[in-house]
Scaffold this motif. Sequence first.
Motif, short mmCIF file in Angstrom:
data_model
loop_
_atom_site.label_atom_id
_atom_site.label_comp_id
_atom_site.label_asym_id
_atom_site.label_seq_id
_atom_site.Cartn_x
_atom_site.Cartn_y
_atom_site.Cartn_z
N TYR A 170 0.85 -1.19 0.00
CA TYR A 170 0.00 0.00 0.00
C TYR A 170 0.89 1.24 0.00
O TYR A 170 2.10 1.14 0.21
CB TYR A 170 -0.93 0.00 1.22
CG TYR A 170 -0.22 0.08 2.55
CD1 TYR A 170 -0.12 1.28 3.24
CD2 TYR A 170 0.37 -1.05 3.12
CE1 TYR A 170 0.53 1.37 4.46
CE2 TYR A 170 1.03 -0.98 4.33
CZ TYR A 170 1.11 0.23 5.00
OH TYR A 170 1.78 0.31 6.21
N CYS A 171 0.28 2.40 -0.24
CA CYS A 171 1.02 3.66 -0.24
C CYS A 171 0.33 4.63 0.71
O CYS A 171 -0.81 5.03 0.47
CB CYS A 171 1.06 4.28 -1.64
SG CYS A 171 1.86 3.26 -2.89
N ASN A 174 0.05 8.51 -1.40
CA ASN A 174 -0.24 8.12 -2.78
C ASN A 174 0.19 9.15 -3.80
O ASN A 174 0.51 8.81 -4.94
CB ASN A 174 -1.74 7.88 -2.94
CG ASN A 174 -2.30 6.89 -1.94
OD1 ASN A 174 -2.37 7.19 -0.75
ND2 ASN A 174 -2.68 5.73 -2.42
N ASN A 191 -3.36 8.77 -7.37
CA ASN A 191 -2.25 7.84 -7.23
C ASN A 191 -1.14 8.28 -8.17
O ASN A 191 -1.29 8.22 -9.39
CB ASN A 191 -2.68 6.41 -7.55
CG ASN A 191 -3.37 5.74 -6.38
OD1 ASN A 191 -2.88 5.80 -5.25
ND2 ASN A 191 -4.50 5.09 -6.63
N PHE A 195 2.64 5.01 -6.72
CA PHE A 195 1.69 3.90 -6.85
C PHE A 195 2.07 3.01 -8.04
O PHE A 195 1.91 1.79 -7.99
CB PHE A 195 0.27 4.41 -7.01
CG PHE A 195 -0.75 3.31 -7.11
CD1 PHE A 195 -1.18 2.64 -5.97
CD2 PHE A 195 -1.27 2.94 -8.34
CE1 PHE A 195 -2.11 1.61 -6.06
CE2 PHE A 195 -2.20 1.92 -8.44
CZ PHE A 195 -2.62 1.25 -7.29
N SER A 196 2.59 3.62 -9.10
CA SER A 196 3.05 2.84 -10.25
C SER A 196 4.20 1.93 -9.85
O SER A 196 4.30 0.78 -10.32
CB SER A 196 3.48 3.77 -11.39
OG SER A 196 2.40 4.56 -11.84
N GLN A 199 2.70 -0.90 -7.92
CA GLN A 199 2.06 -1.82 -8.85
C GLN A 199 3.10 -2.70 -9.54
O GLN A 199 2.89 -3.91 -9.73
CB GLN A 199 1.27 -1.03 -9.90
CG GLN A 199 0.54 -1.89 -10.93
CD GLN A 199 -0.62 -2.65 -10.34
OE1 GLN A 199 -1.55 -2.05 -9.83
NE2 GLN A 199 -0.56 -3.98 -10.41
N SER A 216 -3.33 -2.20 -2.39
CA SER A 216 -4.46 -1.30 -2.15
C SER A 216 -4.28 -0.02 -2.96
O SER A 216 -3.20 0.58 -2.96
CB SER A 216 -4.57 -0.95 -0.66
OG SER A 216 -5.54 0.05 -0.45
N SER A 217 -5.35 0.39 -3.63
CA SER A 217 -5.31 1.64 -4.40
C SER A 217 -6.01 2.78 -3.66
O SER A 217 -6.20 3.86 -4.23
CB SER A 217 -5.98 1.44 -5.77
OG SER A 217 -7.34 1.05 -5.60
N THR A 218 -6.35 2.56 -2.40
CA THR A 218 -7.04 3.58 -1.61
C THR A 218 -6.17 4.83 -1.43
O THR A 218 -4.98 4.71 -1.12
CB THR A 218 -7.42 3.03 -0.23
OG1 THR A 218 -8.23 1.87 -0.40
CG2 THR A 218 -8.16 4.06 0.60
#
Length: 365
Positions: A170-171, A174, A191, A195-196, A199, A216-218
Amino acid sequence: MTWKIRRYRRWGNSGYLPVIKLLITAIFFLALLLVGFEVGNRISWNFFTLPKLQTGASEMLQVWRFVGLYSDDWKSILGEVLPVASYFPDYIEDESRGFFVTAMQDITAADLRNPQTFFSSQIAYFNAVPVTAEPEYIPEDEPVPGLPPVEENKEDPVIPRGAGPLVGIYCTHNAESYVPTQGVEKLEGKNGGIFSVAQHLKDTLENKYGIASVLSSTIHDYPDWAKSYANSLVTLQQMKKDYPTIQIFIDVHRDAQIPRASTTAEIGGKQASRIMFIVGSNARLPHPHWQENLAFAKKLSGVMDKMYPGLLKGVRVQDGRYNQHVSPHAILVEMGSTENSLEEAELAAEMLAGVINNNLNSEEI
């Protein structure tokens, strides 16, 4: 005797005494300031639970409301200027280092809490290691028990895995991005580049090593950056509940405004962003088993040094807890800085995946 008295009066009238008094006052104020910041960073009890101060705070709150400020507003203001004021009953994580500490570092690169930086920021001879955003602690060179042997020029084995994910990613921040690639340091409310990188770490773990992972992309750092860690803690706890098989939790970050020369390494003929492990301690909040996180970070760093010499920038212990109390194998990784490109950070993520694979392959963590 008369001559001595006249001499004293002449010296006193020359203007030196006011200057000396002013200098002494300034030194005394600076000493109080330094002591205040040190106390603010070390005291873990709630300053505002004292009865008399609690009463005063309640009365002051009425004044704040009259001028348009509410409870959260004055808490935030006091937390910025006086670190000890940030320890409220519902306090989760305080990222603030205090206004004066932050301002001094932004202007001079000197940390008021670390006298060594007074010299390293001004005299090149003392600056053997480029000045970073915060004082860096790198553990002593010591043998790390249980390190697996790493052979060069050998393809890392793919480990048979069960159905459940082993790594949770997770970040907390973000928005963090990479200037050479994206043109800005942050993409507010989105993001960003970091975030990349997260990923890419997940994809490498799964596609190259067969390690099931969760990402998680939250968004945690918007609209209130100060609540980033409080928000990511919710994500982390939910992730732990939904996927009890996870063994490693990784919070992916990038450092800020650090010279590129200190955050870039040539690995296998390619430029990669260097990696820093951040370990939280119990200096601010209860975290009785933080040494387990430190031991885990040191184990990973030992493997990284063998597999990819030069990639590791160091292991830094900091006062914040950074939500690492949820697991003995929770780490915060800084993938380069704002001066690195996204491509360099993603290459570092591939190498980090190899280190994690090696660690999981060696033994049960």
